[in-house]
Design a protein around this motif. Structure first.
Motif, mmCIF file in Angstrom:
data_model
loop_
_atom_site.group_PDB
_atom_site.id
_atom_site.type_symbol
_atom_site.label_atom_id
_atom_site.label_comp_id
_atom_site.label_asym_id
_atom_site.label_seq_id
_atom_site.Cartn_x
_atom_site.Cartn_y
_atom_site.Cartn_z
ATOM 1 N N SER A 71 19.658 110.507 -16.004
ATOM 2 C CA SER A 71 19.164 109.416 -15.844
ATOM 3 C C SER A 71 18.722 109.011 -17.502
ATOM 4 N N ASN A 108 19.909 106.327 -19.860
ATOM 5 C CA ASN A 108 19.153 105.105 -20.857
ATOM 6 C C ASN A 108 19.439 105.171 -22.147
ATOM 7 N N ALA A 161 23.543 103.226 -11.397
ATOM 8 C CA ALA A 161 23.127 104.035 -10.791
ATOM 9 C C ALA A 161 22.969 104.232 -9.800
ATOM 10 N N ASP A 219 22.396 105.957 -5.931
ATOM 11 C CA ASP A 219 21.125 106.996 -5.860
ATOM 12 C C ASP A 219 21.386 107.440 -4.553
ATOM 13 N N ASP A 279 16.947 106.585 -9.755
ATOM 14 C CA ASP A 279 16.886 106.808 -11.930
ATOM 15 C C ASP A 279 16.556 105.462 -12.112
ATOM 16 N N ARG A 280 16.943 104.327 -11.194
ATOM 17 C CA ARG A 280 15.863 102.609 -12.460
ATOM 18 C C ARG A 280 15.179 103.168 -12.984
ATOM 19 N N SER A 323 21.202 99.665 -9.375
ATOM 20 C CA SER A 323 21.061 100.837 -8.498
ATOM 21 C C SER A 323 21.470 101.052 -7.323
ATOM 22 N N GLU A 326 26.308 106.764 -13.477
ATOM 23 C CA GLU A 326 25.605 108.027 -13.477
ATOM 24 C C GLU A 326 25.560 107.783 -11.695
#
Length: 281
Positions: free
Chosen positions: A60, A64, A81, A83, A96-97, A113, A145
């Motif tokens: 993460s 970013n 992202a 999750d 992750d966010r 997400s 991700e």
């Protein structure tokens, strides 16, 4: 609503369109399949980058920093992202966010997400179509991700042009990483948290494992080098770089960005990128 109308509203500043459409893509299987038929011819322009690796590797933080780097270069960046799914609500846990606040503040970055929703490979079909939608809407870099589930995460390859595998010294030796199924899908390998003990040893072991496993390149590319046109066969296989980063201190990010650029150039010069796009379609 037609894609062109959506794109015009988005470019005019209506950012609400993206989350609304992605929610429908996540929650309505019939809608996303219909949408895919409409947008498929408009996809293939964005560079799709998959960030994968074991939990706790710093994916993460790297995502970013990469998103910020691309945005500063003038790219419009979409971040998906993936999750873990909440066992109660069925939604993403948003972990992750939370770690991407800096990139999320940039006007050229959009972060979403996505819940795995039981997808064993770490990427649900909704996530792949969400990337197609962002591509069609004009995002030219899409970072995905993944949740980091190890051996069963190989489907990230099908949704990405460049796959970055993130490991840490605690990931174990290079042979174990190879057994975990991560080495086969890697276009770039990053040893993050390289200030920790064992990082240099892990880099050496991974480099040795890569030299021993030269056949992985052809399998990863989806075809043998001999299948390429004669004028492109001189390029040779992609040599997977092994980089070190300390993401929390923003060390090694420029080198990672440069490796991603070189891999994209390689894909375009050999025709592999276009072949992968056709395979994905």
């Amino acid at each position: 609503m037609k894609l062109e109308a959506l794109r015009e509203r988005f470019q005019a500043g209506d950012r609400r369109i993206i989350p609304r459409m992605l929610s429908r893509i996540e929650n309505d299987p019939e809608f996303r399949e219909r949408l895919l038929q409409e947008i498929l011819s408009e996809t293939g322009k964005a560079h799709r980058i998959g960030i994968t690796g074991p939990p706790g590797a710093g994916k993460s933080t790297l995502t970013n920093l990469l998103a910020l780097r691309f945005a500063e270069e003038g790219h419009r960046v979409g971040v998906l992202a993936v999750d873990p799914t909440s066992p109660f609500s069925g939604g993403a846990l948003l972990g992750d966010r939370i770690r991407m606040t800096e990139a999320g503040m940039h006007p050229r970055v959009y972060i979403r997400s996505m819940a795995t929703r039981g997808s064993l490979g770490g990427l649900s079909r909704a996530t792949v179509i969400a990337a197609d939608f962002l591509d069609a809407m004009g995002f030219d870099v899409i970072l995905t991700e993944t949740v980091g589930v190890g051996q069963i995460e190989l489907d990230v390859l099908e949704a990405s042009d460049t796959v970055v595998v993130v490991l840490v010294p605690e990931s174990g030796d290079g042979i174990q990483a190879m057994k975990a199924g991560l080495m086969e899908i890697a276009d770039i390998i990053v040893v993050n948290k390289a200030d920790r003990e064992g990082a240099r040893r892990l880099v050496r072991e991974i480099e040795t494992a890569l030299r021993m496993g030269t056949g992985l390149v052809a399998a990863k590319a989806g075809h043998d080098q001999a299948d390429l046109p004669p004028e492109l066969q001189q390029t040779g296989p992609w040599e997977v770089p092994v980089l070190t980063t300390v993401a929390i201190r923003k060390e090694g990010i420029e080198e990672l960005r440069e490796a991603i650029r070189r891999h994209r150039e390689y894909l375009e010069s050999t025709g592999i990128r276009e072949q992968r796009r056709r395979d994905r379609i």
